[in-house]
Design a protein around this motif. Structure first.
Motif, PDB file in Angstrom:
ATOM      1  N   ILE A   1       0.852  -1.202   0.000  1.00 31.62           N
ATOM      2  CA  ILE A   1       0.000   0.000   0.000  1.00 31.62           C
ATOM      3  C   ILE A   1       0.883   1.245   0.000  1.00 31.62           C
ATOM      4  O   ILE A   1       0.655   2.184  -0.765  1.00 31.62           O
ATOM      5  CB  ILE A   1      -0.915   0.020   1.242  1.00 31.62           C
ATOM      6  N   ALA A   2       1.907   1.241   0.865  1.00 31.51           N
ATOM      7  CA  ALA A   2       2.805   2.397   0.942  1.00 31.51           C
ATOM      8  C   ALA A   2       3.530   2.579  -0.386  1.00 31.51           C
ATOM      9  O   ALA A   2       3.653   3.701  -0.894  1.00 31.51           O
ATOM     10  CB  ALA A   2       3.799   2.216   2.082  1.00 31.51           C
ATOM     11  N   GLU A   3       3.984   1.476  -0.957  1.00 29.98           N
ATOM     12  CA  GLU A   3       4.723   1.531  -2.225  1.00 29.98           C
ATOM     13  C   GLU A   3       3.833   2.073  -3.345  1.00 29.98           C
ATOM     14  O   GLU A   3       4.241   2.945  -4.119  1.00 29.98           O
ATOM     15  CB  GLU A   3       5.216   0.110  -2.565  1.00 29.98           C
ATOM     16  N   ILE A   4       2.620   1.569  -3.413  1.00 31.82           N
ATOM     17  CA  ILE A   4       1.704   2.006  -4.465  1.00 31.82           C
ATOM     18  C   ILE A   4       1.291   3.462  -4.256  1.00 31.82           C
ATOM     19  O   ILE A   4       1.171   4.234  -5.202  1.00 31.82           O
ATOM     20  CB  ILE A   4       0.489   1.052  -4.540  1.00 31.82           C
ATOM     21  N   SER A   5       1.104   3.859  -2.985  1.00 35.98           N
ATOM     22  CA  SER A   5       0.778   5.261  -2.681  1.00 35.98           C
ATOM     23  C   SER A   5       1.897   6.168  -3.169  1.00 35.98           C
ATOM     24  O   SER A   5       1.657   7.235  -3.742  1.00 35.98           O
ATOM     25  CB  SER A   5       0.592   5.467  -1.177  1.00 35.98           C
TER      26      SER A   5
ATOM     27  N   GLU B   1       4.022   5.613  -5.573  1.00 34.31           N
ATOM     28  CA  GLU B   1       3.969   5.676  -7.039  1.00 34.31           C
ATOM     29  C   GLU B   1       2.858   6.604  -7.508  1.00 34.31           C
ATOM     30  O   GLU B   1       3.035   7.375  -8.448  1.00 34.31           O
ATOM     31  CB  GLU B   1       3.746   4.269  -7.622  1.00 34.31           C
ATOM     32  N   ALA B   2       1.715   6.520  -6.827  1.00 35.49           N
ATOM     33  CA  ALA B   2       0.573   7.360  -7.211  1.00 35.49           C
ATOM     34  C   ALA B   2       0.889   8.838  -6.985  1.00 35.49           C
ATOM     35  O   ALA B   2       0.529   9.693  -7.793  1.00 35.49           O
ATOM     36  CB  ALA B   2      -0.669   6.957  -6.421  1.00 35.49           C
ATOM     37  N   VAL B   3       1.590   9.138  -5.890  1.00 42.52           N
ATOM     38  CA  VAL B   3       1.956  10.535  -5.624  1.00 42.52           C
ATOM     39  C   VAL B   3       2.967  11.019  -6.657  1.00 42.52           C
ATOM     40  O   VAL B   3       2.910  12.163  -7.110  1.00 42.52           O
ATOM     41  CB  VAL B   3       2.498  10.704  -4.182  1.00 42.52           C
ATOM     42  N   LYS B   4       3.859  10.133  -7.058  1.00 43.03           N
ATOM     43  CA  LYS B   4       4.830  10.484  -8.105  1.00 43.03           C
ATOM     44  C   LYS B   4       4.086  10.923  -9.363  1.00 43.03           C
ATOM     45  O   LYS B   4       4.433  11.903 -10.025  1.00 43.03           O
ATOM     46  CB  LYS B   4       5.709   9.262  -8.412  1.00 43.03           C
ATOM     47  N   GLU B   5       3.052  10.155  -9.682  1.00 43.68           N
ATOM     48  CA  GLU B   5       2.218  10.451 -10.846  1.00 43.68           C
ATOM     49  C   GLU B   5       1.520  11.808 -10.674  1.00 43.68           C
ATOM     50  O   GLU B   5       1.440  12.615 -11.584  1.00 43.68           O
ATOM     51  CB  GLU B   5       1.192   9.319 -10.992  1.00 43.68           C
ATOM     52  N   MET B   6       1.020  12.039  -9.474  1.00 40.92           N
ATOM     53  CA  MET B   6       0.338  13.303  -9.132  1.00 40.92           C
ATOM     54  C   MET B   6       1.325  14.473  -9.245  1.00 40.92           C
ATOM     55  O   MET B   6       0.982  15.527  -9.775  1.00 40.92           O
ATOM     56  CB  MET B   6      -0.161  13.163  -7.698  1.00 40.92           C
ATOM     57  N   ASP B   7       2.539  14.273  -8.738  1.00 39.68           N
ATOM     58  CA  ASP B   7       3.569  15.320  -8.812  1.00 39.68           C
ATOM     59  C   ASP B   7       3.895  15.660 -10.263  1.00 39.68           C
ATOM     60  O   ASP B   7       4.152  16.808 -10.608  1.00 39.68           O
ATOM     61  CB  ASP B   7       4.858  14.867  -8.108  1.00 39.68           C
ATOM     62  N   ALA B   8       3.878  14.628 -11.122  1.00 43.60           N
ATOM     63  CA  ALA B   8       4.200  14.847 -12.526  1.00 43.60           C
ATOM     64  C   ALA B   8       3.105  15.646 -13.227  1.00 43.60           C
ATOM     65  O   ALA B   8       3.360  16.372 -14.182  1.00 43.60           O
ATOM     66  CB  ALA B   8       4.405  13.506 -13.220  1.00 43.60           C
ATOM     67  N   LYS B   9       1.886  15.527 -12.711  1.00 42.56           N
ATOM     68  CA  LYS B   9       0.737  16.196 -13.359  1.00 42.56           C
ATOM     69  C   LYS B   9       0.517  17.610 -12.853  1.00 42.56           C
ATOM     70  O   LYS B   9      -0.241  18.372 -13.431  1.00 42.56           O
ATOM     71  CB  LYS B   9      -0.551  15.387 -13.097  1.00 42.56           C
ATOM     72  N   ASN B  10       1.114  17.939 -11.708  1.00 38.77           N
ATOM     73  CA  ASN B  10       0.865  19.251 -11.097  1.00 38.77           C
ATOM     74  C   ASN B  10       2.114  20.120 -11.099  1.00 38.77           C
ATOM     75  O   ASN B  10       3.231  19.609 -11.090  1.00 38.77           O
ATOM     76  CB  ASN B  10       0.379  19.061  -9.652  1.00 38.77           C
ATOM     77  N   PRO B  11       1.899  21.457 -11.092  1.00 34.93           N
ATOM     78  CA  PRO B  11       3.065  22.349 -11.041  1.00 34.93           C
ATOM     79  C   PRO B  11       3.677  22.352  -9.634  1.00 34.93           C
ATOM     80  O   PRO B  11       3.196  23.059  -8.748  1.00 34.93           O
ATOM     81  CB  PRO B  11       2.486  23.724 -11.408  1.00 34.93           C
ATOM     82  N   VAL B  12       4.709  21.543  -9.458  1.00 37.23           N
ATOM     83  CA  VAL B  12       5.380  21.466  -8.157  1.00 37.23           C
ATOM     84  C   VAL B  12       6.339  22.647  -8.037  1.00 37.23           C
ATOM     85  O   VAL B  12       7.127  22.913  -8.951  1.00 37.23           O
ATOM     86  CB  VAL B  12       6.171  20.141  -8.034  1.00 37.23           C
ATOM     87  N   ALA B  13       6.250  23.371  -6.920  1.00 42.31           N
ATOM     88  CA  ALA B  13       7.142  24.513  -6.710  1.00 42.31           C
ATOM     89  C   ALA B  13       8.575  23.995  -6.564  1.00 42.31           C
ATOM     90  O   ALA B  13       8.816  23.059  -5.800  1.00 42.31           O
ATOM     91  CB  ALA B  13       6.728  25.273  -5.463  1.00 42.31           C
TER      92      ALA B  13
ATOM     93  N   ALA C   1      -0.449   7.635   2.412  1.00 44.32           N
ATOM     94  CA  ALA C   1       0.011   6.565   3.303  1.00 44.32           C
ATOM     95  C   ALA C   1       1.527   6.407   3.343  1.00 44.32           C
ATOM     96  O   ALA C   1       2.076   5.878   4.310  1.00 44.32           O
ATOM     97  CB  ALA C   1      -0.642   5.241   2.895  1.00 44.32           C
ATOM     98  N   ASP C   2       2.225   6.882   2.305  1.00 43.97           N
ATOM     99  CA  ASP C   2       3.687   6.756   2.279  1.00 43.97           C
ATOM    100  C   ASP C   2       4.375   7.936   2.968  1.00 43.97           C
ATOM    101  O   ASP C   2       5.600   7.996   3.013  1.00 43.97           O
ATOM    102  CB  ASP C   2       4.164   6.684   0.829  1.00 43.97           C
ATOM    103  N   GLY C   3       3.575   8.894   3.488  1.00 38.03           N
ATOM    104  CA  GLY C   3       4.158  10.046   4.188  1.00 38.03           C
ATOM    105  C   GLY C   3       4.420  11.247   3.296  1.00 38.03           C
ATOM    106  O   GLY C   3       5.172  12.143   3.662  1.00 38.03           O
TER     107      GLY C   3
END
Ligand SMILES: [Zn+2]
Length: 252
Positions: free
Chosen positions: A46-50, A52-64, A105-107
């Motif tokens: 779950i932590a690992e998949i979370s 990965e999902a956040v990585k995907e989210m970061d790629a889609k959003n303008p990260v400062a 879940a991954d912090g």
């Protein structure tokens, strides 16, 4: 493992076909799904998949970027809190106008520019405390699991190499969206408020900032509550609850 997973798929398939034919109790289908998931998904996954999902989210959003004033400000606010309740945290700002924040879940903690624009530093810390409360209390974990349950079910039908298989990028993206907008129960929200209160108090920070952040959200929303707070008890009641407790405990 594969065989067990396949067996569950067959069972699920049977349940689904029965569901189509007759009005079978949906709880039974849910029980099958639960068995499927508990047999195949570990907390570490779950932590690992979370992650990965956040990585995907970061790629889609303008990260400062690190040099950005918002990043610097957030780093200043959280510098002492790189680990909370044993959970290592990583923080980023999304430069979008939404009044929002979430933790997974991954912090991973993501704070939106729109929220930073209306809150002072103490209030931002109070809101982060609330979001981390969801992680520590396993709410984020359960939300990810529930989102996975759906995608895994889709995969289970299509894939033949294990239930989880490899989640596609779009599935990860969908999972990330779900986690970012996960709505928790009122009780989970109240518990997360209590976590933040205790966290702030323990660290000698302003607990009243939790109250003023709710009051600002109430004003900013103009009756329209941001999605990440949609199931919360109303902001005014939450603020009043914090103020009453602070008064009773003689803390500010
Ligand atoms: Zn919450």
């Amino acid at each position: 493992m594969k065989k067990i997973a396949s067996l569950y798929i067959v069972i699920l398939g049977l349940m689904a076909s029965q569901l189509a034919q007759a009005q079978i109790n949906p709880n039974l289908v849910q029980a099958g799904i639960d068995a499927l998931m508990s047999a195949t998904i570990t907390n570490a996954q779950i932590a690992e998949i979370s992650k990965e999902a956040v990585k995907e989210m970061d790629a889609k959003n303008p990260v400062a970027p690190a040099s950005d004033a918002y990043t610097k400000r957030l780093n200043r606010i959280v510098s002492r809190y790189r680990t909370i309740s044993g959970i290592p945290l990583n923080y980023k700002v999304y430069k979008v106008p939404d009044v929002n924040a979430f933790a997974t879940a991954d912090g991973s903690v993501r704070v939106f520019q729109g929220l930073m624009d209306i809150m002072n530093d103490k209030e931002i810390l109070a809101i982060i405390g609330h979001e981390i409360g969801h992680v520590v209390n396993h709410d984020s974990h359960d939300a990810a699991k529930s989102a996975l349950r759906r995608s895994a079910l889709r995969n289970a039908v299509a894939a033949n190499d294990g239930v989880l298989g490899k989640l596609s990028r779009s599935e990860l993206g969908g999972l990330a969206d779900y986690m970012a907008s996960a709505s928790f129960s009122r009780q989970q929200e109240t518990d997360a408020d209590d976590f933040s209160y205790a966290f702030l108090k323990r660290n000698g920070q302003s607990v009243l900032a939790l109250a003023t952040s709710f009051e600002k959200l109430d004003k900013a929303g103009g009756g329209k509550v941001p999605q990440f707070l949609s199931t919360h008890p109303d902001s005014k009641a939450r603020a009043a609850r914090v103020r009453a407790r602070a008064k009773q405990e003689g803390v500010r």
